[in-house]
Structures are given as structure tokens and as C-alpha cells.
Scaffold this motif. Sequence first.
Motif, short mmCIF file in Angstrom:
data_model
loop_
_atom_site.label_atom_id
_atom_site.label_comp_id
_atom_site.label_asym_id
_atom_site.label_seq_id
_atom_site.Cartn_x
_atom_site.Cartn_y
_atom_site.Cartn_z
N PRO A 235 -3.52 9.62 65.09
CA PRO A 235 -2.58 8.97 64.17
C PRO A 235 -2.25 9.83 62.95
CG PRO A 235 -4.37 7.48 64.75
CD PRO A 235 -4.70 8.81 65.32
N ALA A 236 -3.15 10.69 62.53
CA ALA A 236 -2.88 11.55 61.38
C ALA A 236 -1.76 12.54 61.71
CB ALA A 236 -4.14 12.31 60.97
N ILE A 237 -1.68 12.98 62.95
CA ILE A 237 -0.62 13.90 63.35
C ILE A 237 0.69 13.14 63.48
CG2 ILE A 237 0.21 15.40 65.20
CD1 ILE A 237 -2.73 16.14 65.70
N LYS A 238 0.65 11.97 64.08
CA LYS A 238 1.86 11.15 64.21
C LYS A 238 2.43 10.82 62.83
CE LYS A 238 1.25 8.84 68.60
NZ LYS A 238 1.01 7.58 69.28
N GLY A 239 1.54 10.66 61.85
CA GLY A 239 1.97 10.31 60.51
C GLY A 239 2.56 11.49 59.76
N GLY A 240 2.48 12.68 60.34
CA GLY A 240 3.08 13.85 59.73
C GLY A 240 2.22 14.52 58.68
N GLY B 258 -6.42 14.95 59.28
CA GLY B 258 -6.62 13.81 58.41
C GLY B 258 -7.77 14.02 57.45
N SER B 259 -8.49 15.11 57.59
CA SER B 259 -9.61 15.41 56.71
C SER B 259 -9.11 15.77 55.32
CB SER B 259 -10.41 16.57 57.28
OG SER B 259 -11.41 16.98 56.38
N ARG B 260 -9.82 15.35 54.34
CA ARG B 260 -9.44 15.65 52.96
C ARG B 260 -10.09 16.93 52.46
NH1 ARG B 260 -5.26 12.77 52.77
NH2 ARG B 260 -5.49 10.54 52.77
N LYS B 261 -10.93 17.54 53.27
CA LYS B 261 -11.63 18.76 52.84
C LYS B 261 -10.65 19.92 52.73
CE LYS B 261 -15.98 17.46 54.91
NZ LYS B 261 -16.97 17.77 55.91
#
Length: 80
Positions: free
Chosen positions: A66-71, A76-79
Motif C-alpha cells: 500500500p505504501a507504493i500504491k500511495g505514491g 513506508g519506513s520513516r528511517k
Amino acid sequence: MTKPSKVQGEGNYEAAKQYDEAQRKFVKSGKVESAARNAKPKSKQEADEMQRAEAAGRSRVKEEDPAIKGGSGGSGSRKP
């Protein structure tokens, strides 16, 4: 030399820590932009090959992250 970690079943915490530190160091080095430019395909043939490889990898995935779909452009990692 560091003492080997006793936890290996669900992940090697020491290796993960070393990887994260290496990534931070690389980002701080200022070499990210040149590495990204160097990673670009050098020809139409290479670009096509990269797209085929990506399609092959995606064909084995149950569902898209989903992180990729969301662009977000990443895992999705914050590091850093």
C-alpha cells in the motif's frame, strides 16, 4: 568483534542495525543523487530489460505494498 546475536529466527538485529547505520552514512555522504543517476538504464534495451525484471518480480507478489500504491516511493519506513 561483536558477540553473535542469540536472536536469529525472526531477524538478525545486529545486521539490521549495521545496515541502517550504513544507509544513514551513505545518505549523509551526499552521493545519493549521483548513485541514482548512475542506476538509470544506459539504453532502451536495458530499460526494457529492467521493466521485464520488475514485472516478473511483481507477478509473484500476492498484493502491492500500500505504501507504493500511495505514491510514497518507498517501503513506508520513516528511517533515513
